[in-house]
Design a protein around this motif. Sequence first.
Motif, short mmCIF file in Angstrom:
data_model
loop_
_atom_site.label_atom_id
_atom_site.label_comp_id
_atom_site.label_asym_id
_atom_site.label_seq_id
_atom_site.Cartn_x
_atom_site.Cartn_y
_atom_site.Cartn_z
N LEU A 1 0.83 -1.21 0.00
CA LEU A 1 0.00 0.00 0.00
C LEU A 1 0.86 1.25 0.00
O LEU A 1 0.57 2.22 -0.72
CB LEU A 1 -0.95 -0.01 1.19
CG LEU A 1 -2.06 -1.07 1.13
CD1 LEU A 1 -2.83 -1.10 2.45
CD2 LEU A 1 -2.99 -0.83 -0.04
N VAL A 2 1.93 1.25 0.78
CA VAL A 2 2.84 2.41 0.82
C VAL A 2 3.52 2.56 -0.54
O VAL A 2 3.59 3.66 -1.09
CB VAL A 2 3.86 2.27 1.96
CG1 VAL A 2 4.96 3.32 1.85
CG2 VAL A 2 3.17 2.38 3.32
N ALA A 3 4.03 1.46 -1.08
CA ALA A 3 4.74 1.52 -2.36
C ALA A 3 3.82 2.01 -3.49
O ALA A 3 4.19 2.91 -4.25
CB ALA A 3 5.32 0.15 -2.71
N PHE A 4 2.62 1.44 -3.58
CA PHE A 4 1.70 1.84 -4.64
C PHE A 4 1.17 3.26 -4.43
O PHE A 4 0.75 3.91 -5.38
CB PHE A 4 0.53 0.86 -4.76
CG PHE A 4 0.91 -0.51 -5.22
CD1 PHE A 4 1.74 -0.70 -6.31
CD2 PHE A 4 0.44 -1.64 -4.57
CE1 PHE A 4 2.09 -1.98 -6.75
CE2 PHE A 4 0.77 -2.92 -4.98
CZ PHE A 4 1.61 -3.09 -6.07
N GLY A 5 1.17 3.72 -3.19
CA GLY A 5 0.67 5.05 -2.87
C GLY A 5 1.65 6.18 -3.11
O GLY A 5 1.28 7.35 -3.03
N ARG A 6 2.89 5.85 -3.40
CA ARG A 6 3.89 6.90 -3.64
C ARG A 6 3.56 7.65 -4.93
O ARG A 6 3.10 7.05 -5.91
CB ARG A 6 5.29 6.30 -3.73
CG ARG A 6 5.76 5.76 -2.40
CD ARG A 6 7.20 5.28 -2.35
NE ARG A 6 7.94 5.35 -3.58
CZ ARG A 6 8.79 4.42 -4.00
NH1 ARG A 6 9.01 3.35 -3.28
NH2 ARG A 6 9.45 4.57 -5.13
N PRO A 7 3.79 8.97 -4.94
CA PRO A 7 3.51 9.74 -6.16
C PRO A 7 4.23 9.15 -7.38
O PRO A 7 5.42 8.86 -7.33
CB PRO A 7 4.07 11.13 -5.83
CG PRO A 7 4.03 11.20 -4.33
CD PRO A 7 4.31 9.80 -3.85
N GLY A 8 3.46 8.93 -8.41
CA GLY A 8 4.00 8.43 -9.66
C GLY A 8 4.21 6.93 -9.72
O GLY A 8 4.55 6.39 -10.78
N ALA A 9 4.01 6.23 -8.62
CA ALA A 9 4.30 4.79 -8.60
C ALA A 9 3.43 4.01 -9.58
O ALA A 9 3.91 3.04 -10.18
CB ALA A 9 4.11 4.24 -7.19
N LEU A 10 2.20 4.40 -9.74
CA LEU A 10 1.29 3.64 -10.61
C LEU A 10 1.50 3.94 -12.09
O LEU A 10 1.18 3.11 -12.95
CB LEU A 10 -0.17 3.89 -10.22
CG LEU A 10 -0.56 3.42 -8.82
CD1 LEU A 10 -2.02 3.77 -8.54
CD2 LEU A 10 -0.32 1.93 -8.65
N THR A 11 2.04 5.11 -12.41
CA THR A 11 2.22 5.48 -13.81
C THR A 11 3.62 5.20 -14.34
O THR A 11 3.85 5.27 -15.54
CB THR A 11 1.89 6.97 -14.02
OG1 THR A 11 2.71 7.75 -13.15
CG2 THR A 11 0.41 7.24 -13.74
N ALA A 12 4.55 4.89 -13.44
CA ALA A 12 5.93 4.58 -13.85
C ALA A 12 6.06 3.10 -14.20
O ALA A 12 5.28 2.27 -13.74
CB ALA A 12 6.90 4.94 -12.73
N ARG A 13 7.07 2.80 -14.99
CA ARG A 13 7.42 1.40 -15.28
C ARG A 13 8.47 0.97 -14.26
O ARG A 13 9.37 1.71 -13.93
CB ARG A 13 7.96 1.25 -16.69
CG ARG A 13 6.90 1.50 -17.73
CD ARG A 13 7.35 1.02 -19.12
NE ARG A 13 6.25 1.12 -20.05
CZ ARG A 13 5.31 0.19 -20.22
NH1 ARG A 13 5.36 -0.91 -19.53
NH2 ARG A 13 4.33 0.37 -21.08
N HIS A 14 8.31 -0.28 -13.81
CA HIS A 14 9.20 -0.83 -12.79
C HIS A 14 9.74 -2.17 -13.26
O HIS A 14 9.07 -2.89 -14.00
CB HIS A 14 8.44 -1.03 -11.47
CG HIS A 14 7.76 0.21 -10.98
ND1 HIS A 14 8.43 1.20 -10.30
CD2 HIS A 14 6.48 0.64 -11.11
CE1 HIS A 14 7.58 2.17 -9.99
NE2 HIS A 14 6.39 1.86 -10.48
#
Length: 173
Positions: free
Chosen positions: A77-90
């Motif tokens: 939840l913390v990782a996905f909640g970081r700004p830009g985490a959902l729109t960046a490629r990992h």
Amino acid sequence: MELVKAYDATGTVLAAVTDWDAPSPCAEWTVRDVANHLVGVLKTFAAAVEDGTEVPDGDHLGLDPLGAYRAAADRCLVAFGRPGALTARHPFPFGPTLGSVIAEISLSEALVHGWDIARGASVPYSPAPEVVADVLSRAGSSESPDGAFAPPLPAPPGAPPLTVLLARLGRVA
């Protein structure tokens, strides 16, 4: 996405487990094996979004399976909640992947493996209908290309959405 609801429903299941050695619906896996897999993949999802480090195989549950699960879910939840985490490629096992896709996989893993654990442990499972609908809307109706799931099964006419989803993944509800 409904990650909090999915994680909470599976946490409720884990809190009710008394027989960790019971067989699960996943071939050759006990309830503990499924829970260990789930915690391991949640750690992998969080690590991918955080910094791309690999999570080693092994015992992810220790002496406190519920605590280990909650820590991994909270980390996601913390990782996905970081700004830009959902729109960046990992970095991810099948190549650079959008954070939103990793979060969707996490949602599906929590939902389906929550059912696997509940079924194996003979405890109630009540996932939120909107979580089931979300995962079902993206679940394919054909066999997974990597063999991760059993071949799809027919769902009974008028079956509830969770039963339809499980059938698509080769599980008998």
